[in-house]
Design a protein around this motif. Sequence first.
Motif, PDB file in Angstrom:
ATOM      1  N   SER A 351       0.831  -1.212   0.000  1.00 59.34           N
ATOM      2  CA  SER A 351       0.000   0.000   0.000  1.00 59.34           C
ATOM      3  C   SER A 351       0.863   1.259   0.000  1.00 59.34           C
ATOM      4  N   ARG A 353       3.657   1.663  -1.453  1.00 55.22           N
ATOM      5  CA  ARG A 353       4.167   1.885  -2.810  1.00 55.22           C
ATOM      6  C   ARG A 353       3.055   2.457  -3.691  1.00 55.22           C
ATOM      7  N   ILE A 354       1.832   2.017  -3.445  1.00 61.77           N
ATOM      8  CA  ILE A 354       0.704   2.574  -4.200  1.00 61.77           C
ATOM      9  C   ILE A 354       0.498   4.042  -3.797  1.00 61.77           C
ATOM     10  N   LEU A 355       0.651   4.311  -2.510  1.00 58.78           N
ATOM     11  CA  LEU A 355       0.513   5.695  -2.035  1.00 58.78           C
ATOM     12  C   LEU A 355       1.581   6.580  -2.676  1.00 58.78           C
ATOM     13  N   ARG A 356       2.782   6.056  -2.786  1.00 58.68           N
ATOM     14  CA  ARG A 356       3.893   6.818  -3.377  1.00 58.68           C
ATOM     15  C   ARG A 356       3.551   7.280  -4.788  1.00 58.68           C
ATOM     16  N   ASP A 357       3.010   6.371  -5.593  1.00 57.20           N
ATOM     17  CA  ASP A 357       2.792   6.658  -7.010  1.00 57.20           C
ATOM     18  C   ASP A 357       1.394   7.152  -7.331  1.00 57.20           C
ATOM     19  N   GLY A 358       0.459   7.005  -6.407  1.00 55.93           N
ATOM     20  CA  GLY A 358      -0.933   7.270  -6.756  1.00 55.93           C
ATOM     21  C   GLY A 358      -1.509   6.075  -7.499  1.00 55.93           C
ATOM     22  N   VAL A 359      -2.726   6.231  -7.972  1.00 54.95           N
ATOM     23  CA  VAL A 359      -3.397   5.072  -8.561  1.00 54.95           C
ATOM     24  C   VAL A 359      -3.463   5.123 -10.080  1.00 54.95           C
ATOM     25  N   PRO A 369       2.898  12.117  -8.402  1.00 53.79           N
ATOM     26  CA  PRO A 369       3.285  11.347  -7.215  1.00 53.79           C
ATOM     27  C   PRO A 369       2.772  11.989  -5.932  1.00 53.79           C
ATOM     28  N   CYS A 370       2.858  11.253  -4.868  1.00 54.94           N
ATOM     29  CA  CYS A 370       2.464  11.718  -3.547  1.00 54.94           C
ATOM     30  C   CYS A 370       3.302  12.924  -3.146  1.00 54.94           C
ATOM     31  N   SER A 371       2.738  13.816  -2.355  1.00 52.02           N
ATOM     32  CA  SER A 371       3.447  15.038  -1.988  1.00 52.02           C
ATOM     33  C   SER A 371       4.412  14.856  -0.820  1.00 52.02           C
ATOM     34  N   HIS A 372       4.537  13.659  -0.316  1.00 48.22           N
ATOM     35  CA  HIS A 372       5.531  13.398   0.750  1.00 48.22           C
ATOM     36  C   HIS A 372       6.136  12.018   0.504  1.00 48.22           C
ATOM     37  N   GLU A 375       7.001   5.709   0.687  1.00 44.81           N
ATOM     38  CA  GLU A 375       7.372   4.295   0.576  1.00 44.81           C
ATOM     39  C   GLU A 375       8.025   3.770   1.848  1.00 44.81           C
TER      40      GLU A 375
END
Lengths: 460, 460
Positions: A351, A353-359, A369-372, A375
Motif C-alpha cells: 500500500s 508503494r501505491i501511495l507513493r505513485d498514486g493510482v 506522485p504523492c506530496s511526501h 514508501e
Amino acid sequence: MSDSPKRVFVGPLVQCSIDRHLEVVENAAIEVDKDGFVISVTALDSLPSTEYLKSNNVTILPTGSFLVPGLIDLHYHAPQLPQAGTNLHIPLHDWLTTTTLPLEAKYANTQFAETVFEKVVKRTLGHGTTTAVYFATKHRDSAKILASCCIKAGQRALVGKVCMDNKEMCLCTKESLCTCTETTTESIHETRTFLEEMVSLTKSCNSRVEPVVTPRFVPSCSPHLLTQLGSLSQEFNAHVQSHAWESDWQVEYGEQNRNGRDLDLFQNHNLISKQGTVFAHSVHANDSEIKQLAHHQIGVAHCPLSNAFFANGIMPARLMLEAGVPVGLGTDVGGAWSSSILDSCRQAVTSSRILRDGVGKLRGARNGPCSHPAEINHVDAFWMATVGGGLALKKKIGRIAPGYKFDALVVDVHAPNSNIDSFDSLVDTIETKFQKFVYLGDDRNIRQVYVDGICVLDKQ
Amino acid sequence: MSDSPKRVFVGPLVQCSIDRHLEVVENAAIEVDKDGFVISVTALDSLPSTEYLKSNNVTILPTGSFLVPGLIDLHYHAPQLPQAGTNLHIPLHDWLTTTTLPLEAKYANTQFAETVFEKVVKRTLGHGTTTAVYFATKHRDSAKILASCCIKAGQRALVGKVCMDNKEMCLCTKESLCTCTETTTESIHETRTFLEEMVSLTKSCNSRVEPVVTPRFVPSCSPHLLTQLGSLSQEFNAHVQSHAWESDWQVEYGEQNRNGRDLDLFQNHNLISKQGTVFAHSVHANDSEIKQLAHHQIGVAHCPLSNAFFANGIMPARLMLEAGVPVGLGTDVGGAWSSSILDSCRQAVTSSRILRDGVGKLRGARNGPCSHPAEINHVDAFWMATVGGGLALKKKIGRIAPGYKFDALVVDVHAPNSNIDSFDSLVDTIETKFQKFVYLGDDRNIRQVYVDGICVLDKQ
C-alpha cells in the motif's frame, strides 16, 4: 551456575532497532531470567564452550533457524473470525447488518464464544502473534472467555469488552429487538464489573492478559458513556482502544454530530490513557493531529488490508513513523481476512508503494506522485509489527534486549512443505532469509513461539 | 459402458460463467473422455445409483471438497524464483543490475536451470496453477529445460525464450562483458531453433506445452528483431507474449524512441498472433487502446502485486473487463514475491478497492473517488484466474464445460493444518467456502490437481 533458573538461547538473531534499522547478530547468546526478562544479548565469536553449555541451561537453535521478536497485533475483532474472508464484496452498511452484527450478537452464548475464541487464539499464536489486542463483543462473559483462552494458551493479550450505547447506530431490523447496542447504564456497569473481574482472572498469569477499555468508536458511544469510560480507565489503570479517523464517514460523523475530530473528543473525555492508547486505522489524521499523536505517544494500529476495503484512503505510514508516532500493525479481522501479521507487513509495504505513485494518471483525478515520501520497506513493516507495537502499548516487548520480555519466534525458512523456496547457493545470508520470511513466510515457518520466556507453541 | 475409457467425477462444482457470474452445482456429474475433454456436466438430484457407479469409471469427491477449474498464470518469470521476496526495496535500476540480470545470466548453466525450474513447476502446480505462461531467459537450452520440467510434471505451459538485442538497455558493468543481451542475429537464430526444437520436444505431451515468441519488451528489442519475431510467430503459429504499458518509463520510452505506443508497435511488427497474444500489465493503456484490446481479443496479464512496486498505477481491471478485454491474472514472480494466483486474486480485489477510493485526501494531489466504477470482487478475480486466462490464450480451459479440457482442482477448506477456519454451523454453503478459499486458501487446500484429465498432483 547450573542451579540458576536462568536460561540461554544461542543462535542467529534478527530484529529492528528502535530507530528502524535491521540488526543481525549471526551468533547471539541471549540470557533470560526466570520471570521471562532478557538479561543480556551477547554476540559470540563462536559456539559456546562445552563447559559453558554444561553450566547453563542452554538451548541452541536448530541449524538454519533464527530468532525474531514475537509479532504484535494491535487490532483484532476476535468474534469476527468466522466471517473472515466472506462477504467483503457487499456494501459496508449491508456487511454490518447482514454479516457482522448478527454474528456479534451470537456471543450472548458463552459456549459459542468459547468455540470461536479458542480457534482465534490458536490461529493468531500459530501465525506468531505473541501479543494481541482484541475487541470482543458487548457481552462481558464472552470477553472473559476470550481472556481465559489467552491465559490458557499463554498468549500476551489485551481484551476489551466493547461499549456501544448509541441507539442511532443500531442497525437491527427492529430497534425493540436490538442486539447490537446496550443502554448507557448497562455499558458502564458491565465495563466496571469486567475490569473488576479481570483483576482476579488474570492474577495467575504474570500480567500477560489485561483488560482494555473499549469504546467501539465515537459514533457508537454517547458523550456521557465516553466520559464514564475515561474515568474507569483512570481508576483501573487500564489501556484504552478505539477506532479513529478510519473513513470519510467516521470523520464527518464526529465533526457534524460531536463538533470535533477523534483526538479532541477522546482527549476531552479523558480517554488518552497513561498506560497506552491504541487508535485503530488513523488514516485521515491531519498533520497537526499526527504531531499530537507523536507528542502524547498515542499508538496507531495500521491495518492496511482492511483500509483498502473500508477506509477511503491509505494511511501515510512513513509520514507517521518519521513524525515519531508509535505505529504498530493490526490485522483487523474480519474487516480483513487474514489473521497473520506477516500479511499485514506485506500489505503495508504494498500500500505504501501505491501511495507513493498514486493510482494512475488516466481516467481519474489523481495525478502525479504523492506530496511526501511514502514508501516503506520490509524493515519498516517489521518494525511496526514488533517495536512499534511495543511502543504503542508502552510495554517492554517487540525487541530482544536487556529489560525486555523474551517474546520470540524461532523461524525456519527451510521448514517442510513451507511456502519459501530456498536456494542456499545464492541466498545464503540471514538477512535475505529474513526478507523471504517477511514476504513469503507463514505459520509453517514458525517452529516455536515464546511468550514471557515460556515456549507456548512447539512444532518440532 | 464399463469398457469405455470415459471417466466421471461426481461432487460439487464452483466456477465462473463466461459473463462473470458464479455458478454453483451442488452435485455435479462431469464426464471426461480419454483425451481429457469434458463431455458433459450434469446437475444430479442425488448421488448416482450403484448401478451407474459400477458401470462407469466414477470418482466421487471426498465429503466437504469441491471442484474448481485449474488456475491460469499468464505471467511468470521462471528464472526469478530464487530472488522472490528479496530486494524489493531497492530502486528498479539497482534491482535489475544487482539482482535480476545477474541472476538471469546464471541460466547459461543448464544444470542451474534444471535445479530452479523443477522447483518453479513444483511450486506453481502446488498452488493450483494448471496452466502457466513463462518467461525463461535468453538461453535457448535453459528454456528447453523449463519446457521439459513442465512436460515431466504434467503442467500445461507456454514457454518463451526471451529476446533482447538492444545494447542500450544493457545494465552490465562492462558492455564488453554483457550477459543480459544478445546480438540481433543470435536472437533470431536462437528463437527459430527454439521453435523448431520445441516441435519434437513437445510431441509426446498432447500439445500441453508450447513455445511462445517472447520479445522482452519494446525498449529491449530493436525494430528489426521485432519484425523478425513477428514473422517467426506467424510461420510457427506461435503465441506471443511481452510487457506492455507497464510503467510511466516504459510508455515514455516507446513514445520518444520508437514514435509509438505499445499496441501500435506490436501491430506494426506483426506481433499480434492469431493463436493468442498476452500483454503483461497494460496498466497505462488508454481508452482507445482498451477498445482495441477487446476488438482484437488480445489478452492482458493483470499482475496487481508487482504493479504496486513497478507500475506507477493500478490497472483498471473492471474497466477492462466491462470493455470485453480478455484479462487474466499473472503472479509476475520475481517482480512480486508470490507464486500463488490466489494471492493475485486477493491483491486484484484489494487494489481495485484502492483504485475506487484513491489513496487519500490529505497531503497529495489525489482527491475524490475514481471517475469510473473500479471495484471488482472475488468472482471477478476468480474469473480472471480461470475464464479470463483461457480467453487470453484462446484455449478451451478455465471452465468445466463440454468441449473444455478437464483442468481442475479438488479444493478442501477443511484440509489439515490449513489456513482456513471453518465454522460449519455458520458457514455451511459451498459459496461461502469458495469465498474463504479465494481469500484465505493456499496450497494446503488444494488436494488434487488435474491437467488434461490426468491427476498430476495428489495430496490424499
